[in-house]
Design a protein around this motif. Structure first.
Motif, PDB file in Angstrom:
ATOM      1  N   THR A 350       0.138   2.551  16.269  1.00  0.00           N
ATOM      2  CA  THR A 350      -0.703   2.960  15.141  1.00  0.00           C
ATOM      3  C   THR A 350      -0.029   4.061  14.344  1.00  0.00           C
ATOM      4  O   THR A 350      -0.061   4.060  13.101  1.00  0.00           O
ATOM      5  CB  THR A 350      -2.071   3.442  15.649  1.00  0.00           C
ATOM      6  OG1 THR A 350      -2.657   2.438  16.465  1.00  0.00           O
ATOM      7  CG2 THR A 350      -3.002   3.737  14.485  1.00  0.00           C
ATOM      8  N   ARG A 354       1.373   4.118  10.417  1.00  0.00           N
ATOM      9  CA  ARG A 354       1.045   5.145   9.416  1.00  0.00           C
ATOM     10  C   ARG A 354       2.316   5.730   8.793  1.00  0.00           C
ATOM     11  O   ARG A 354       2.373   5.936   7.569  1.00  0.00           O
ATOM     12  CB  ARG A 354       0.216   6.260  10.065  1.00  0.00           C
ATOM     13  CG  ARG A 354      -0.245   7.334   9.095  1.00  0.00           C
ATOM     14  CD  ARG A 354      -1.165   6.743   8.024  1.00  0.00           C
ATOM     15  NE  ARG A 354      -1.608   7.765   7.084  1.00  0.00           N
ATOM     16  CZ  ARG A 354      -2.750   8.464   7.215  1.00  0.00           C
ATOM     17  NH1 ARG A 354      -3.549   8.233   8.276  1.00  0.00           N
ATOM     18  NH2 ARG A 354      -3.104   9.355   6.324  1.00  0.00           N
ATOM     19  N   ALA A 365       4.171  -1.837   7.701  1.00  0.00           N
ATOM     20  CA  ALA A 365       3.042  -1.089   8.259  1.00  0.00           C
ATOM     21  C   ALA A 365       1.924  -2.040   8.670  1.00  0.00           C
ATOM     22  O   ALA A 365       1.311  -1.872   9.738  1.00  0.00           O
ATOM     23  CB  ALA A 365       2.534  -0.078   7.237  1.00  0.00           C
ATOM     24  N   ALA A 369       0.396  -2.513  12.465  1.00  0.00           N
ATOM     25  CA  ALA A 369      -1.019  -2.288  12.769  1.00  0.00           C
ATOM     26  C   ALA A 369      -1.693  -3.542  13.314  1.00  0.00           C
ATOM     27  O   ALA A 369      -2.544  -3.471  14.208  1.00  0.00           O
ATOM     28  CB  ALA A 369      -1.743  -1.792  11.523  1.00  0.00           C
ATOM     29  N   PHE A 390      -6.036   4.510   8.996  1.00  0.00           N
ATOM     30  CA  PHE A 390      -4.959   3.686   8.425  1.00  0.00           C
ATOM     31  C   PHE A 390      -5.514   2.781   7.325  1.00  0.00           C
ATOM     32  O   PHE A 390      -4.930   2.655   6.239  1.00  0.00           O
ATOM     33  CB  PHE A 390      -4.306   2.853   9.528  1.00  0.00           C
ATOM     34  CG  PHE A 390      -3.317   1.841   9.021  1.00  0.00           C
ATOM     35  CD1 PHE A 390      -2.004   2.189   8.754  1.00  0.00           C
ATOM     36  CD2 PHE A 390      -3.699   0.514   8.784  1.00  0.00           C
ATOM     37  CE1 PHE A 390      -1.096   1.263   8.276  1.00  0.00           C
ATOM     38  CE2 PHE A 390      -2.800  -0.421   8.308  1.00  0.00           C
ATOM     39  CZ  PHE A 390      -1.496  -0.050   8.058  1.00  0.00           C
TER      40      PHE A 390
END
Length: 419
Positions: A350, A354, A365, A369, A390
């Motif tokens: 995570t 970010r 990204a 995620a 996020f």
């Protein structure tokens, strides 16, 4: 209807509003049953007003989990019958706690009190290793906190079970302190900071009676994390300094390395990049000096290594907005993580997502995620909060884009997150 003054006072003691109590009860039900709760402000109002005098089922279990006591201690009438656990997840929890409480009989049925020995301590150590394993797989859940607390109480009950040498008594106190420190960590990881502080005080007292510097180090290190997450960097630094001044940090470079790495994370949260960078350099040097075969506590061997050092550096450099360096540490962490550390993997992934997002690497990204398991994404409190942040940041960076729509669809359909 009589107002439930006892419950009102217990809420005041914890500083809870009706809305906050409802939220905690829903979080407890998610941890216990694996399904989100549906407690509302109206439910809490009925509990306070006396309209509900005998909570049953999910409401009862949630109340007892939040306040860590039976209904009768909250001003309610006890249920007429005790309903069975609601589903396999909760049933396994009750069975596990029951097994812990059956660790050993309090006293023999006949004759003199039994003599405590090495075998009793070894049984406690095996159960402690089980708690550590559960934490690395799941982390932050009420069932882990409650099991660790129950085992601490059982360890203390051993002290009343019979006679023992001073050495054995100290080891039993150390085991109780270790269990309490695990309960503390589970509460920290689940963002239940009032509960964490309560476990911390109990663990500190037990550690003093044990005279064990290793468990003292663990407790004060956990306190550092608790204060950092609470936004109290000065207290976090002070707690970490207590841990770093223990003699074991001079005897074993691994303890020195961990203390320095955690100090680096605190400096990062406080915005001091120079101090953070220096602390991580010193931490790395200490870890390289350490003898990998030296005997160390099971809790330290279970989590601290190069991957954890890089995880703490990832945290610090994210706070310092040095996103490129943060991502580099994140990839190193993920490459070195041991397979059983599923919670740590979800948290590091995570954070990498970010860092990538803040560098404008939206697709990378998003892929990071979306690779997080549904279990961690919906049931681990810290990961849930981080992924929510996020998603909010993604909406700011790429509003209305295909990437933002993909993320929304993923969270709704794949993770089925509660609103």
């Amino acid at each position: 209807m009589a107002v439930n003054a006892v419950l009102r006072q217990r809420m005041a003691d914890l500083g809870l509003t009706q809305e906050e109590l409802a939220g905690r009860m829903n979080a407890a039900l998610l941890d216990i049953t694996g399904r989100p709760g549906d407690v509302s402000d109206r439910t809490v109002r009925n509990l306070l007003s006396g309209a509900t005098r005998r909570p049953i089922g999910r409401t009862r279990r949630a109340l007892e989990a939040v306040f860590h006591c039976p209904l009768r201690d909250l001003g309610f009438d006890s249920p007429r019958t005790m309903s069975p656990p609601e589903d396999p997840v909760e049933r396994r929890h009750f069975i596990a706690v029951g097994t812990a409480l059956a660790l050993t009989p309090a006293t023999p049925s006949h004759g003199a009190p039994r003599r405590l020995g090495v075998s009793d301590v070894e049984r406690l150590h095996r159960r402690f290793a089980g708690i550590i394993a559960k934490d690395h797989r799941h982390g932050g859940r009420l069932v882990i906190e409650h099991r660790a607390t129950a085992l601490a109480e059982e360890a203390l009950a051993l002290q009343e079970a019979g006679t023992a040498s001073q050495r054995i008594r100290k080891q039993v106190y150390a085991a109780a302190a270790a269990f309490r420190s695990s309960a503390m960590w589970a509460a920290i990881d689940g963002r239940r900071f009032d509960d964490a502080a309560r476990h911390m005080h109990a663990a500190q007292q037990l550690a003093e009676m044990a005279g064990d510097p290793y468990i003292k180090f663990r407790i004060w290190s956990h306190a550092r994390t608790m204060y950092r997450h609470m936004g109290r960097p000065a207290d976090a630094l002070a707690a970490n300094d207590v841990a770093r001044k223990l003699g074991i940090t001079r005897q074993d470079p691994v303890f020195a390395s961990l203390g320095l790495a955690r100090q680096g994370a605190i400096h990062g949260a406080a915005g001091d990049g120079t101090a953070a960078h220096r602390a991580f350099q010193q931490s790395q040097e200490a870890l390289l000096r350490a003898d990998p075969g030296a005997p160390r506590p099971v809790w330290l061997n279970a989590f601290y290594d190069q991957a954890e050092l890089d995880s703490l550096a990832l945290t610090a450099y994210l706070s310092l907005r040095d996103f490129e360096r943060a991502e580099a540490h994140g990839h190193r962490c993920l490459a070195a993580l041991r397979p059983h550390m599923q919670r740590s993997k979800a948290i590091a992934t995570t954070r990498v997502a970010r860092a990538q997002l803040e560098q404008g690497e939206v697709e990378a990204a998003l892929a990071s995620a979306m690779s997080i398991s549904a279990d961690a994404a919906t049931r681990h409190p810290r990961v849930v909060g981080m992924l929510r942040a996020f998603g909010n940041r993604l909406e700011c960076v790429a509003p209305g884009t295909a990437s933002a729509r993909t993320w929304t669809q993923h969270t709704r359909e794949t993770w089925r997150q509660p609103a």
